[in-house]
Every structure is written in structure tokens, then in C-alpha cells.
Write an enzyme that holds these catalytic residues in place. Structure first.
Site, PDB file in Angstrom:
ATOM      1  N   THR A  69      -5.489   9.170  -4.859  1.00 21.01           N
ATOM      2  CA  THR A  69      -5.507   9.165  -3.398  1.00 21.01           C
ATOM      3  C   THR A  69      -4.754  10.386  -2.860  1.00 21.01           C
ATOM      4  OG1 THR A  69      -5.561   6.770  -3.417  1.00 21.01           O
ATOM      5  CG2 THR A  69      -4.948   7.803  -1.350  1.00 21.01           C
ATOM      6  N   GLU A 115       0.824  -1.210   0.000  1.00 16.39           N
ATOM      7  CA  GLU A 115       0.000   0.000   0.000  1.00 16.39           C
ATOM      8  C   GLU A 115       0.856   1.256   0.000  1.00 16.39           C
ATOM      9  OE1 GLU A 115      -2.851  -0.490  -1.003  1.00 16.39           O
ATOM     10  OE2 GLU A 115      -4.250  -0.209   0.666  1.00 16.39           O
TER      11      GLU A 115
END
Lengths: 306, 306
Positions: free
Chosen positions: B181, B128
Site C-alpha cells: 500500500t 488499519e
């Protein structure tokens, strides 16, 4: 039934990571109230034993809460209230909440319970408004419902009752200094970082999870207040030492009770809770501040008829 | 066992009031991975079907997660990874998390499960970090553990798994716009008011309570994000209309999935969740933005061996 005698328990608001939303109810610390239905309309505070508080209903938290309930229910009678205060005013364990919640609970019972305990919260809050300047629900909710309570929302009022794990015990130490709720409020920062808010949410969510799963270790890990304790604890003598001593004695963790000055610890089992009380006392004995310690189970039902 | 085929589910992070702490796992949306143990040391991404992503292990989230696990376990073998991507990159339903979690899950299984699923979270987080710049756990945790997960703390890492109520269904609409993001992070305010943080805590605590008590109404009341949705939702076309339409269709509530652009709704029962999907679609059809809708139960276990 024209008279009711009730036990009105002390409560702990905030509960560390639960600032302004969480509260819990004590079993073995509380006031007593006798409420009598009379033909004379209105509310009369007939006697207050153990504290020097106003008898005039409009200036008394029990009176104000009672009057707001009567204003709603409009019964064809009045009520006399006699209060025996065992919870010291300004101790931070819900002294005013016990009186406010007790008054509305007793009157409601004498009228045949037209309202649920949850519905009574709103009226008890009006007494709290007199005491602290804002109609908060975080002490009156656990006093009325028992166990832990979460004030999810004020608009609309939405309070959730959460059963406490059976082995959870509370230790409270009350350093007898004066610390007004308004002053304890004034030290708070109006703005905080999003990061700290997220940490607080993580701990609060974890604590709620720990209560439902009876996971005592998890409860302990979550007793961390990122937002309020760092600034408010400076108003409480020996706060860091008290908290650390309770943990060393085996407590799961702790924090400031309400807006202080009382400090609480949660423990698994009464034996550990008593050790935490001794540890609290040992720290306070290093100071000249008088203190009082309590050990209590968590009260599952709130106010009780005696 | 030298080869494993797994289903790597999509996940929803944040879940409205659970910003940066809560996540949930989908049942019917996900990638597939085939992982093969080889004599050749290291990690090789042999094929990626359905997406244009780097095959070089050090530049691929599955590769990076796998390498971090191998660095820890030091097995005397290597792994080939083949990925079939069904979750669109950048959709906001945990595309990178599915790959990262899948890689470490599959390798761990092929090595005889030396680590628990919870212990794998740390290694999946490293994938991630490559995808979003920070090693967050709110998608990889539900992918690995299933149900709802609460990331209580990062230091130390402490993730709590919460079983979802059985009738809870998820509807997701993915407006196919690009929303990185990093950009979705950049609109966030660094500081917020203590008052808003308290409201968020109340709702998060209530949501956790609703999950344990299977109180669907309470879950719905708590799906209110005080902190992030107000600023982030402006990046998502028709956000307010989508949310309102889902509620009108009977959904309990909803919010932004992860950092967007997907929007989710929770419903009681599949029928209502399908109505919410139709309502979502009807709103999107008013725009020229292509979209994809999903209806899914909540996946109780996370990644599954096929």
C-alpha cells in the site's frame, strides 16, 4: 401552434461542492419569451425588454442557440423571438442560459418536439459559448430539465437529472457589482492537491446521496467547496459574512452562485429560506452595494409554457 | 453470549472514480473469526489459521482495533480472538480491514452492542493505521455497514451507507505479486489539474446517482478514474488488458481494487460476472503470475454472525 410563450427560469450553477458539474433550477425567478414561427427563414430577435442586449441574432445568446438548432433541424420556416429579461445579466444566476435554453425549447416545441429536452442541451450550450467563451452546460441543463442536474461528461455530453427534495428552498442575494465570468475564471488555480480533490469528491458524493435520500442535514454538511470558493469568494463583498448569516438564520449552507457575484443558500422550508433572505439583506445593508434578494422553491420541470 | 463466530467480508476500496472515498462489500469472500469473552483483561490473539501474522495484540490489526475499542468501553473482561484468514494479505481486497472490523464488531456484540456499527468504524480504523500507516476508513466502512459506503469526511468522521442495486455483481482477479500500500501511495501525484478533478467529480456524482436509481448503464459509464488509475495501473501486470477483457465479456467496467494489485469489474448479473472472471483468467494465463479469481454478489449487511 405558431406562437409560444414560455417562462425561462434562473439557475444556480456549481452549487458549492459541485463546481462545473452541478446545477439547480429556480421556480420564481426567470425571464419570459415569446417565440413565433414565421415564413421568413432564420432567426430574428424582435424585442428585448428590460436589458440592453444586442438584437442581432449572431450576437445574441438566444439567437446563437436558436441558429445552432435550426442548423441541425433545417426547418422550412423561421422564428421571431421576443425576450422580457427579468434575470439581470452578470448576476450569476444563469441569465444567458435562460435565454439560450428558452430559445431552443420554444423552437423545438413549435416544430412538434423533434428533440427531447436533454437533446436540446447541446444547442443551448452554443449560446452559452457566446456569453462566456466556453459552451458549458451547468446552467442550461437545469433550465431545460428542472431540479438538480449533474453534467457527468462533456465528451460525450452526459447529463443526469436529479429530483430535488420537496422541502428544499433557495435564497439568492445578488450584490450588484460587475464580476465577469471570465475574470472569475482567471482567479482559479490550474492545479490543486489530490487531497483537496478527494475532499471535494466526498462532499459531492454526499450531496448527491442527500438529494436522493432527502436527507437535509446531509445536504447541509456537504455544502462545502474545497476547490473554488476559497479563491473566488475574495471577489464578492462580504461573502463570508453572508454565508455565515444565512447559516445562523437556519439555512443548511450555501456558496457562490455560478461564478458570482450572487450568493445562494439552501434551506429546509420556505420560512427558513425567507429568514436567510433577511439575514443576507442585513449584511448587504452594511455596505453601499445595491442588492436584490430572491426566495424560490426548486423548479421541478425547468422551462414552462405560460 | 460469551462467544461469537463471525464472517468478515472482503471489501473493495476506491471503486474507480471513488478514490479514497468509496468502498463496497463482498458477499462470498471473507475471513472467519471466533471471539470469546474471558475473565482475563485485555486482548489475546490465540490463533491465526491461513496466514503468518503476529499474534501479539499490539502488532496485529485485529488486536490494535480491539484494544482501541476496549480503551473506550473499559469493560470488566477481556477477549480471545481466533482468526481464520481466507483473504490474502496484500491482495488489495481489504484483508486487514476484515480483521480490524471483525474484532470490533465481535467484541461490541459480546458486550451487548453499546455502539452502533457506524460508531465502530473509528475503532476499526485504528487497526488499519497499523497495517498501512494511515487510519483510513474506506475498507472498514463497507465491511461494517455492507453495500457501498462513501467516506464523506474524516474530520469529523462522516460515512454514508448506500444500498447496492440488486443485480450488481463483482469480479475480482488477484495477481499474486507483492504490491505494498505504501508503494502504491508513493506513485501518486501530489497535485492534479482542476480539470481532472472536475471530471472525477462528474463520474463520482454519476456513480452515486446510478446506485440510487439502479441505472446499470450509468454505473458503467462512470467507472472511469481520472486521477489515480493512470499512474497506479503501471504497477499491475496486464492491467489495461484485464480491464478491456472484462468489458468485452459484458462487464459494466472496472478498475484497481484498493491500491492493488487486485483488479475488479462490476457486472449486471452473476452470469456476466462469471464471464468477466473467465476473461480475467484468460489474460492472466498469458503471464507466469499466479492468480486467484472471485465472483461475488454485493453484501448488503457487512459482517455476519455465523
Amino acid at each position: 401552434m405558431n406562437e409560444i410563450q414560455i417562462f425561462c427560469p434562473a439557475t444556480i450553477a456549481n452549487v458549492s461542492c459541485g463546481f462545473d458539474v452541478l446545477g439547480l433550477c429556480l421556480e420564481s425567478v426567470g425571464d419570459e419569451m415569446t417565440i413565433t414561427k414565421t415564413d421568413r427563414m432564420g432567426v430574428r430577435i424582435t424585442d428585448i425588454i428590460g436589458a440592453n442586449l444586442p438584437l442581432e441574432a449572431e450576437k445574441n445568446v438566444a439567437g446563437v442557440a436558436a441558429l445552432s438548432l435550426l442548423h441541425h433541424l433545417l426547418p422550412n420556416c423561421g422564428f421571431d423571438i421576443k425576450i422580457t429579461k427579468n434575470i439581470k445579466a452578470g448576476s450569476g444566476i444563469g441569465s444567458s442560459a435562460a435565454s439560450a435554453a428558452g430559445a431552443v425549447y420554444g423552437i423545438n416545441k413549435l416544430l412538434g418536439s423533434p428533440l427531447t429536452d436533454k437533446e436540446l442541451i447541446y444547442f443551448a450550450m452554443q449560446g452559452e459559448a457566446l456569453a462566456s467563451g466556453s459552451p458549458h452546460a451547468d446552467n442550461v441543463s437545469p433550465a431545460l430539465l428542472g431540479g438538480f442536474t449533474l453534467v457527468r461528461s462533456y465528451d460525450p455530453l452526459d447529463v443526469i437529472a436529479i429530483t430535488a427534495p420537496p422541502e428544499l428552498y433557495v435564497t439568492v442575494i445578488h450584490p450588484q457589482i460587475e464580476l465577469k465570468t471570465k475574470d472569475a475564471r482567471s482567479v482559479l488555480k490550474e492545479n490543486i492537491s489530490l487531497k483537496k480533490a478527494t475532499i471535494q469528491c466526498g462532499n459531492l458524493g454526499g450531496l448527491i446521496s442527500g438529494l436522493y435520500t432527502q436527507n437535509y442535514d446531509l445536504i447541509g454538511r456537504c455544502l462545502h467547496d474545497e476547490l473554488v470558493e476559497p479563491v473566488r469568494s475574495i471577489l464578492i463583498p462580504k461573502f463570508a459574512e453572508l454565508k455565515e448569516a444565512a447559516k445562523q438564520a437556519g439555512a443548511l449552507g450555501g456558496g457562490i452562485s455560478g461564478s458570482g457575484p450572487s450568493v445562494f443558500a439552501l434551506s429546509r422550508g420556505e420560512t427558513t429560506a425567507r429568514k436567510a433572505a433577511e439575514a443576507f439583506a442585513a449584511i448587504m445593508q452594511q455596505t453601499s452595494v445595491p442588492f436584490e434578494a430572491h426566495v424560490s422553491a426548486i423548479n421541478p420541470t425547468g422551462i414552462k409554457i405560460m
